[in-house]
Design a protein around this motif. Structure first.
Motif, short mmCIF file in Angstrom:
data_model
loop_
_atom_site.label_atom_id
_atom_site.label_comp_id
_atom_site.label_asym_id
_atom_site.label_seq_id
_atom_site.Cartn_x
_atom_site.Cartn_y
_atom_site.Cartn_z
N ALA A 1 0.83 -1.21 0.00
CA ALA A 1 0.00 0.00 0.00
C ALA A 1 0.86 1.26 0.00
CB ALA A 1 -0.95 0.00 1.20
N VAL A 2 1.90 1.27 0.83
CA VAL A 2 2.80 2.43 0.89
C VAL A 2 3.47 2.64 -0.47
CG1 VAL A 2 4.95 3.33 1.91
CG2 VAL A 2 3.19 2.31 3.38
N THR A 3 3.95 1.56 -1.07
CA THR A 3 4.59 1.64 -2.38
C THR A 3 3.62 2.14 -3.43
OG1 THR A 3 6.15 -0.11 -1.80
CG2 THR A 3 5.83 0.32 -4.15
N ALA A 4 2.40 1.60 -3.41
CA ALA A 4 1.39 2.01 -4.40
C ALA A 4 1.05 3.48 -4.27
CB ALA A 4 0.13 1.16 -4.24
N VAL A 5 0.85 3.96 -3.05
CA VAL A 5 0.51 5.38 -2.85
C VAL A 5 1.66 6.27 -3.30
CG1 VAL A 5 0.04 7.15 -1.10
CG2 VAL A 5 -1.21 4.98 -1.04
N LEU A 6 2.88 5.90 -2.93
CA LEU A 6 4.04 6.73 -3.31
C LEU A 6 4.24 6.76 -4.82
CD1 LEU A 6 6.57 5.76 -0.50
CD2 LEU A 6 5.53 8.01 -0.86
N THR A 7 4.04 5.63 -5.49
CA THR A 7 4.27 5.61 -6.93
C THR A 7 3.11 6.25 -7.70
OG1 THR A 7 3.42 3.35 -7.10
CG2 THR A 7 5.80 3.60 -6.92
N GLN A 8 1.89 5.97 -7.29
CA GLN A 8 0.74 6.46 -8.05
C GLN A 8 0.39 7.92 -7.74
OE1 GLN A 8 -2.26 3.53 -7.16
NE2 GLN A 8 -1.02 1.89 -8.02
N LYS A 9 0.35 8.26 -6.46
CA LYS A 9 -0.09 9.60 -6.08
C LYS A 9 1.05 10.62 -6.14
CE LYS A 9 -2.76 11.97 -2.51
NZ LYS A 9 -3.84 12.48 -3.34
N PHE A 10 2.26 10.18 -5.81
CA PHE A 10 3.38 11.12 -5.72
C PHE A 10 4.44 10.90 -6.80
CE2 PHE A 10 1.46 10.79 -1.53
CZ PHE A 10 1.16 12.11 -1.30
N GLU A 11 4.19 9.94 -7.69
CA GLU A 11 5.07 9.68 -8.83
C GLU A 11 6.52 9.42 -8.43
OE1 GLU A 11 4.36 12.87 -11.59
OE2 GLU A 11 2.28 12.26 -11.90
N VAL A 12 6.70 8.71 -7.31
CA VAL A 12 8.03 8.30 -6.88
C VAL A 12 8.37 7.02 -7.64
CG1 VAL A 12 9.43 7.52 -4.93
CG2 VAL A 12 7.74 9.33 -4.60
N SER A 13 9.54 6.97 -8.22
CA SER A 13 9.97 5.78 -8.95
C SER A 13 10.17 4.62 -7.96
CB SER A 13 11.27 6.10 -9.67
OG SER A 13 11.64 5.02 -10.48
N PRO A 14 9.63 3.44 -8.27
CA PRO A 14 9.69 2.31 -7.34
C PRO A 14 11.10 1.95 -6.86
CG PRO A 14 8.26 1.78 -9.18
CD PRO A 14 8.91 3.10 -9.50
N GLU A 15 12.11 2.15 -7.69
CA GLU A 15 13.47 1.77 -7.26
C GLU A 15 13.99 2.64 -6.11
OE1 GLU A 15 14.35 4.33 -11.00
OE2 GLU A 15 12.98 2.70 -10.58
N TYR A 16 13.38 3.80 -5.87
CA TYR A 16 13.79 4.67 -4.77
C TYR A 16 13.08 4.33 -3.46
CZ TYR A 16 15.90 7.52 -8.40
OH TYR A 16 16.65 7.96 -9.46
N ILE A 17 12.04 3.50 -3.53
CA ILE A 17 11.26 3.18 -2.33
C ILE A 17 11.89 1.96 -1.66
CG2 ILE A 17 8.96 2.63 -1.44
CD1 ILE A 17 7.83 3.94 -4.01
N ARG A 18 12.87 2.25 -0.81
CA ARG A 18 13.59 1.23 -0.05
C ARG A 18 13.36 1.49 1.44
NH1 ARG A 18 17.11 3.62 -3.25
NH2 ARG A 18 18.35 4.38 -1.51
N PRO A 19 13.47 0.45 2.27
CA PRO A 19 13.21 0.63 3.70
C PRO A 19 14.03 1.74 4.34
CG PRO A 19 13.35 -1.69 3.19
CD PRO A 19 13.74 -0.95 1.94
N GLU A 20 15.27 1.93 3.89
CA GLU A 20 16.14 2.94 4.51
C GLU A 20 15.94 4.35 3.94
OE1 GLU A 20 18.35 1.20 1.02
OE2 GLU A 20 17.12 0.38 2.59
N ALA A 21 15.15 4.49 2.89
CA ALA A 21 14.93 5.81 2.27
C ALA A 21 14.05 6.67 3.18
CB ALA A 21 14.26 5.66 0.91
N THR A 22 14.48 7.90 3.41
CA THR A 22 13.63 8.82 4.19
C THR A 22 12.58 9.42 3.27
OG1 THR A 22 15.01 10.76 3.79
CG2 THR A 22 15.53 9.44 5.77
N LEU A 23 11.50 9.83 3.88
CA LEU A 23 10.45 10.47 3.08
C LEU A 23 10.96 11.77 2.48
CD1 LEU A 23 7.42 9.65 5.39
CD2 LEU A 23 8.17 8.46 3.32
#
Length: 77
Positions: free
Chosen positions: A7-29
């Protein structure tokens, strides 16, 4: 991948257009270029998606994706 992480990945990629490769556990918002308004929108979107209350401070700039997922997993338990 847990339902919360999905869900977190989906919201970040769809709503905020964050590329999935940047969504890692250690990445800060903050490193994902989310400003304070985006963080408020993120909290609301996750609340709607997961059906649990998400306080803005739980989706703070210094929070990591992993910390956010862990917090939301605990709320759903």
């Amino acid at each position: 991948m847990s339902p919360v992480q999905s869900a977190v990945t989906a919201v970040l990629t769809q709503k905020f257009e964050v590329s999935p490769e940047y969504i890692r556990p250690e990445a800060t918002l903050e490193s994902l270029d989310l400003d304070s308004l985006a963080l408020a929108e993120l909290a609301l979107a996750l609340q709607e998606e997961l059906g649990v209350p998400v306080a803005e401070e739980e989706a703070a700039r210094h929070s990591t994706v992993g910390e956010l997922v862990a917090t939301l997993n605990a709320k759903r338990a």
